[in-house]
Design a protein around this motif. Structure first.
Motif, PDB file in Angstrom:
ATOM      1  N   LEU A  64       1.114  -1.200   0.294  1.00 54.73           N
ATOM      2  CA  LEU A  64      -0.027   0.172   0.024  1.00 54.73           C
ATOM      3  C   LEU A  64       1.027   1.217  -0.202  1.00 54.73           C
ATOM      4  O   LEU A  64       1.539   1.228   1.098  1.00 54.73           O
ATOM      5  N   ASP A  65       0.817   2.217  -1.024  1.00 54.79           N
ATOM      6  CA  ASP A  65       1.452   3.167  -0.845  1.00 54.79           C
ATOM      7  C   ASP A  65       1.273   4.365   0.524  1.00 54.79           C
ATOM      8  O   ASP A  65      -0.122   4.380   0.449  1.00 54.79           O
ATOM      9  N   GLN A  75      -0.547   5.147   5.115  1.00 56.64           N
ATOM     10  CA  GLN A  75       0.870   4.694   5.666  1.00 56.64           C
ATOM     11  C   GLN A  75       1.163   3.865   5.832  1.00 56.64           C
ATOM     12  O   GLN A  75       1.972   3.307   6.154  1.00 56.64           O
ATOM     13  N   GLY A  76       0.176   2.267   5.069  1.00 59.97           N
ATOM     14  CA  GLY A  76       0.279   1.256   5.379  1.00 59.97           C
ATOM     15  C   GLY A  76      -0.482   0.315   5.840  1.00 59.97           C
ATOM     16  O   GLY A  76      -1.936   1.348   6.726  1.00 59.97           O
ATOM     17  N   GLN A 195      -8.016  -3.955  -4.263  1.00 61.14           N
ATOM     18  CA  GLN A 195      -6.922  -4.172  -4.169  1.00 61.14           C
ATOM     19  C   GLN A 195      -6.418  -4.597  -2.843  1.00 61.14           C
ATOM     20  O   GLN A 195      -5.383  -5.298  -2.985  1.00 61.14           O
ATOM     21  N   LEU A 196      -7.088  -4.255  -1.521  1.00 63.52           N
ATOM     22  CA  LEU A 196      -6.117  -4.464  -0.416  1.00 63.52           C
ATOM     23  C   LEU A 196      -6.380  -5.987   0.244  1.00 63.52           C
ATOM     24  O   LEU A 196      -6.175  -6.932   0.467  1.00 63.52           O
ATOM     25  N   ILE A 197      -7.761  -6.171  -0.460  1.00 61.28           N
ATOM     26  CA  ILE A 197      -7.714  -8.196   0.253  1.00 61.28           C
ATOM     27  C   ILE A 197      -6.828  -9.107  -0.759  1.00 61.28           C
ATOM     28  O   ILE A 197      -6.874 -10.214  -0.182  1.00 61.28           O
ATOM     29  N   GLY A 198      -7.073  -8.548  -1.982  1.00 59.55           N
ATOM     30  CA  GLY A 198      -6.243  -9.086  -3.080  1.00 59.55           C
ATOM     31  C   GLY A 198      -5.167  -9.057  -2.872  1.00 59.55           C
ATOM     32  O   GLY A 198      -4.389 -10.016  -3.686  1.00 59.55           O
TER      33      GLY A 198
END
Length: 203
Positions: A64-65, A75-76, A195-198
């Protein structure tokens, strides 16, 4: 035994002692590091229900940018999984409070509902806004179960601002900051769910 021999023996014993100490430290360093990681993990992850994950989330960071949102900066993050399936996304958020930055760890279930929020760092006024760092935190617990649209966007505010939420007594700015940061994180999760889960391997 002459003086020179005594000095040599003392030096040899000292060298042996130093060597033994060095070896002992080298052999115990991995165990100490592992124990420190476990302490850090417990401190960060005690906001998660114990039965909600079986991995080591801190060892599974999200790609995560840094994301600058409307009221905060992400921030992550980390991914908690159970039996190889994602259960909770943890997002690290930073925003400006009354006296400085407030760093939060925001846990969001894969269904988009807030699990919990924990303050990682703050510099608010002692006895007022600084109570945001209390753990467990009754005020933060009131956000559990909320989602991006529960309540509606315009209700993610203090009651004095025609919103849904009470404030920490005497800490209006701190309360607004945290509410906005939580809503930012929920909105980000909703918009980047796949995006977050995969984005991290669950194996």
């Amino acid at each position: 035994m002459n003086r020179a021999t005594s000095v040599v023996i003392v030096l040899l014993l000292a060298a042996l002692g130093i060597g033994a100490t060095y070896l002992a430290q080298r052999s115990s360093a991995p165990r100490i590091a592992a124990e420190q990681r476990a302490i850090d993990s417990r401190r960060l992850l005690d906001l998660l229900p114990a039965d909600s994950y079986d991995n080591q989330p801190l060892e599974q960071p999200l790609r995560l940018d840094t994301a600058v949102l409307a009221n905060s900066t992400l921030q992550g993050g980390y991914l908690a999984t159970k039996a190889g399936q994602p259960t909770i996304v943890l997002l690290r958020s930073q925003s400006m409070g009354y006296a400085g930055s407030i760093d939060l760890l925001i846990a969001i279930a894969v269904n988009g509902k807030l699990v919990a929020v924990k303050t990682l760092r703050q510099s608010e006024t002692p006895g007022l806004g600084a109570r945001i760092a209390d753990w467990p935190n009754a005020w933060l617990n009131d956000f559990a179960g909320r989602s991006r649209n529960e309540p509606a966007d315009n209700r993610w505010a203090l009651k004095k601002d025609q919103g849904e939420f009470d404030q920490i007594a005497g800490a209006t700015i701190t309360s607004r900051t945290v509410i906005n940061a939580i809503h930012d994180a929920l909105r980000y999760f909703d918009e980047h769910r796949q995006q977050l889960i995969g984005d991290t391997s669950h194996e």
